[in-house]
Design an enzyme around this catalytic site. Structure first.
Site, PDB file in Angstrom:
ATOM      1  N   LYS A  12       0.837  -1.210   0.000  1.00  0.00           N
ATOM      2  CA  LYS A  12       0.000   0.000   0.000  1.00  0.00           C
ATOM      3  C   LYS A  12       0.864   1.249   0.000  1.00  0.00           C
ATOM      4  CE  LYS A  12       0.634   1.250   4.593  1.00  0.00           C
ATOM      5  NZ  LYS A  12       1.467   2.372   5.021  1.00  0.00           N
ATOM      6  N   ASP A 136      -2.489  -1.283  10.318  1.00  0.00           N
ATOM      7  CA  ASP A 136      -2.598  -1.221   8.853  1.00  0.00           C
ATOM      8  C   ASP A 136      -3.265  -2.464   8.252  1.00  0.00           C
ATOM      9  OD1 ASP A 136      -1.403   1.228   8.712  1.00  0.00           O
ATOM     10  OD2 ASP A 136       0.560   0.484   8.107  1.00  0.00           O
TER      11      ASP A 136
END
Ligand code: C5P
Length: 309
Positions: A12, A136
């Site tokens: 990401k 996350d």
């Protein structure tokens, strides 16, 4: 009978990251925009039902990844499944880069293991278990472009971004996330949080033209001036924006075309540099269904095991 899968676990970027006050639980209140990209680790999982649980990483690379085992334990305990779970992990996402490498590997286990064991879990339960292991991880249960608030675990899907071309540059520098938060502490504003949120929102809504900044940049660049020079180089080569992801040390630049990325690449011969594209939520989910296709049924999200009774 052993059931196996081979998975791509995508990295990401944080297209924007605002750090607000420290919360009573010692985490910081965040406003961030997550984006999945094509850079990926490969995880192979082999599950064999048995009376006892056993977890093994048979990794060719000598990289510890306890998060994978922790995720597997969390799933097996929550679903009361039993068996022998073996992992083969091929790392490509640099660790400690702000690219979510460890988190996406764990999320891959959260999505795939229930499909292999035949014990499905609803998305809210998966998200809760994922948040218990790292801030996350829940994002990777969603994919695409998403706004993260709270600890970063409260997620809101944002409209699909085009498959933009970017160059990720991961210098050989390791930034400790807790240290970066500590360094930031001196600079945090505690007053007028609402004004702060609304200005962030307005930037999020205009994403595509005007990108957000990353609050970690000033403190991390102060400590590692080399990272600032990489940002300058990316900008000079035409990247817009060129910025840090997470607490670093990786940076990325968004370019107009894959050709522009190709032209920029040689300038980073001394770093680890990866041409990538943004992966939207539809592509992310299609990829997931394809890689689990022998073990799941239907088009539902999260993937539903065909072995469920
Ligand atoms: O949740 P995760 O294990 O990824 O967080 C690593 C560290 O980063 C935490 O221990 C904390 O120091 C810091 N952190 C924070 N606020 C957040 C996320 C992480 O202070 N929202």
């Amino acid at each position: 009978m052993t059931r196996t899968v081979k998975l791509a676990a995508l990295a990401k970027l944080n297209l924007g990251l605002k750090v607000l006050h420290k919360r009573p639980d010692n985490y910081h209140e965040l406003r961030t925009v997550f984006q999945t990209i094509s850079l990926a680790d490969t995880i192979e999982i082999a599950y064999t039902p048995s009376r006892f649980n056993k977890f093994v990483i048979e990794s060719g690379d000598d990289i510890p990844n306890n998060l994978i085992i922790k995720a597997a334990i969390a799933i097996m305990e929550a679903t009361n499944a039993k068996g022998d779970v073996r992992f083969k992990l091929t790392k490509k996402i640099p660790m400690g880069g702000g690219l979510g490498g460890g988190s996406t590997d764990a999320a891959a286990v959260f999505l795939a293991l229930p499909a292999l064991t035949g014990r499905n879990l609803p998305l809210d339960k998966l998200t809760e278990l994922a948040a218990g292991l790292g801030s996350d991880i829940p994002f990777f249960l969603l994919g695409g472009t998403a706004l993260g608030i709270g600890r970063g675990t409260e997620l809101y899907p944002l409209p699909e971004m085009p498959a933009l071309n970017a160059l990720v540059v991961a210098p050989h520098v390791h930034v400790s996330t807790p240290d970066a938060y500590r360094a930031l502490k001196r600079k945090l504003t505690t007053d007028l949080p609402f004004q702060y949120i609304s200005s962030f929102q307005s930037r999020v809504w205009s994403l595509g033209e005007q990108y957000c900044e990353n609050d970690f940049q000033s403190v991390v660049f102060e400590q590692y001036p080399h990272l600032k020079s990489i940002q300058r180089k990316l900008t000079k080569l035409g990247a817009k924006p060129a910025m840090l992801t997470g607490s670093g040390a990786a940076l990325f630049g968004v370019f107009d075309s894959s050709q522009a990325v190709k032209v920029a690449l040689p300038a980073f011969a001394r770093e680890r540099a990866y041409p990538v594209v943004f992966v939207g939520r539809n592509r992310y989910r299609t990829m997931w269904r394809r890689q689990l296709k022998d073990h799941v049924l239907g088009e539902v999200w999260p993937p539903q095991s065909r072995y469920a009774r």
